[in-house]
Design an enzyme around this catalytic site. Structure first.
Site, PDB file in Angstrom:
ATOM      1  N   ASP A  92     -17.882   4.167   5.401  1.00  0.00           N
ATOM      2  CA  ASP A  92     -17.557   4.351   6.675  1.00  0.00           C
ATOM      3  C   ASP A  92     -19.376   4.415   6.986  1.00  0.00           C
ATOM      4  OD1 ASP A  92     -15.035   4.849   6.984  1.00  0.00           O
ATOM      5  OD2 ASP A  92     -15.169   6.737   7.555  1.00  0.00           O
ATOM      6  N   HIS A 143     -14.112   0.851  13.203  1.00  0.00           N
ATOM      7  CA  HIS A 143     -14.304   2.229  13.197  1.00  0.00           C
ATOM      8  C   HIS A 143     -14.462   2.860  14.682  1.00  0.00           C
ATOM      9  CE1 HIS A 143     -14.432   6.296  11.003  1.00  0.00           C
ATOM     10  NE2 HIS A 143     -15.878   6.075  11.128  1.00  0.00           N
ATOM     11  N   HIS A 147     -17.332   5.895  18.002  1.00  0.00           N
ATOM     12  CA  HIS A 147     -16.947   6.912  17.356  1.00  0.00           C
ATOM     13  C   HIS A 147     -16.426   8.276  18.023  1.00  0.00           C
ATOM     14  CE1 HIS A 147     -17.327   9.605  13.755  1.00  0.00           C
ATOM     15  NE2 HIS A 147     -17.220   8.463  12.951  1.00  0.00           N
ATOM     16  N   HIS A 242     -19.831   7.115   2.441  1.00  0.00           N
ATOM     17  CA  HIS A 242     -20.619   6.799   3.550  1.00  0.00           C
ATOM     18  C   HIS A 242     -21.785   5.926   2.843  1.00  0.00           C
ATOM     19  CE1 HIS A 242     -18.104   9.945   5.289  1.00  0.00           C
ATOM     20  NE2 HIS A 242     -18.362   9.479   6.549  1.00  0.00           N
TER      21      HIS A 242
END
Length: 276
Positions: A92, A143, A147, A242
């Site tokens: 991510d 994504h 966000h 991440h």
């Protein structure tokens, strides 16, 4: 511009903390499934509305808020049903801070495909890295653009806009249409927006292994990372890391090697999407 970036970073970090609370649910029993009419199945969730996992035994598949069969109704996955030693690597990325290049270098060295779930800020500020991901055979997933907590977007129009705005930016950046793979920000979901994603043609990907790696000023040590990522690895794992993590950038080459020594190979999310 700085104020907007600071607001995004603070929101991103707060959301990740909430998601981790859900992800770290500890239980030796499967989650209880709330059932309505016999023709309807409702997905349970943690109190925060986050995707959550329980690890009854290290080295074995964790128990999620919903089973694989329940998620399949919504074209969603959190783990592969296989007992083969295969790992699906996902990253991510909310912003770029210099750690993506060593991550890409390690993936290239090991011939490991990965999926990078990006947001609008990342794609706007790091288009060359996005192009490198694509050129080296990695998947770029959605994504969302901003966000947000998608479970709080009640209208189909608002939900769709978060995904289609990123699709548009991706195509403008790479010249290619975006693959319809979606990861809910912060792992927050509802049955309604899982259905919305499915209606848009998306496959939703949660995860079956993650650890606290996103605080820039409180990075885990190599030993802490290996304890979680080696001890809890399991067949068919969808691993969430991440790309903002300095630790991940430093250890990924060695980590991939250790997983290979354990007999694991690295698969593409295309395998899971094709099997659903």
């Amino acid at each position: 511009m700085f104020a907007a970036f600071l607001f995004f970073w603070l929101s991103f970090g707060a959301g990740q903390l909430a998601a981790w609370v859900g992800q770290e649910l500890k239980t030796s029993d499967p989650p209880q499934i709330a059932c309505g009419l016999s023709t309807v199945q409702f997905l349970p969730s943690s109190p925060e509305g986050n995707w959550g996992l329980g690890f009854p035994e290290e080295g074995k598949k964790p128990v999620g808020n919903a089973t694989s069969d329940q998620l399949k109704q919504y074209n969603a996955s959190y783990v592969s049903d296989t007992e083969d030693k295969v790992i699906y690597l996902t990253f991510d990325a909310g912003y770029e801070n210099g750690n993506t290049e060593p991550i890409l270098d390690a993936l290239k060295k090991h011939g490991a495909p990965a999926a990078f779930f990006l947001v609008g800020n990342y794609m706007e500020t790091s288009p060359e890295l996005v192009k490198r991901m694509v050129a080296e055979g990695h998947i770029v997933g959605n994504h969302t653009f901003h966000h947000p907590d998608m479970s709080k977007l009640s209208t189909k129009e608002a939900f769709e806009k978060e995904l289609t705005d990123l699709e548009t930016l991706y195509e403008a950046t790479t010249g290619q249409p975006m693959k319809k793979y979606y990861r809910p920000p912060q792992g927050k979901y509802s049955e309604a927006n899982l259905q919305m994603a499915k209606d848009m043609g998306y496959h939703t990907f949660f995860w079956s292994l993650a650890y606290v790696d996103w605080y820039e000023d409180k990075q885990p040590t190599k030993e802490e990372a290996f304890k979680k990522l080696l001890g809890r690895i399991h067949p068919g794992a969808i691993v969430l890391l991440h790309s903002t993590s300095k630790t991940n950038g430093q250890i990924l080459d060695e980590l991939l090697g250790k997983w290979e020594e354990m007999g694991y190979r690295f698969g593409s999310l295309d395998e899971l999407a094709g099997a659903s």
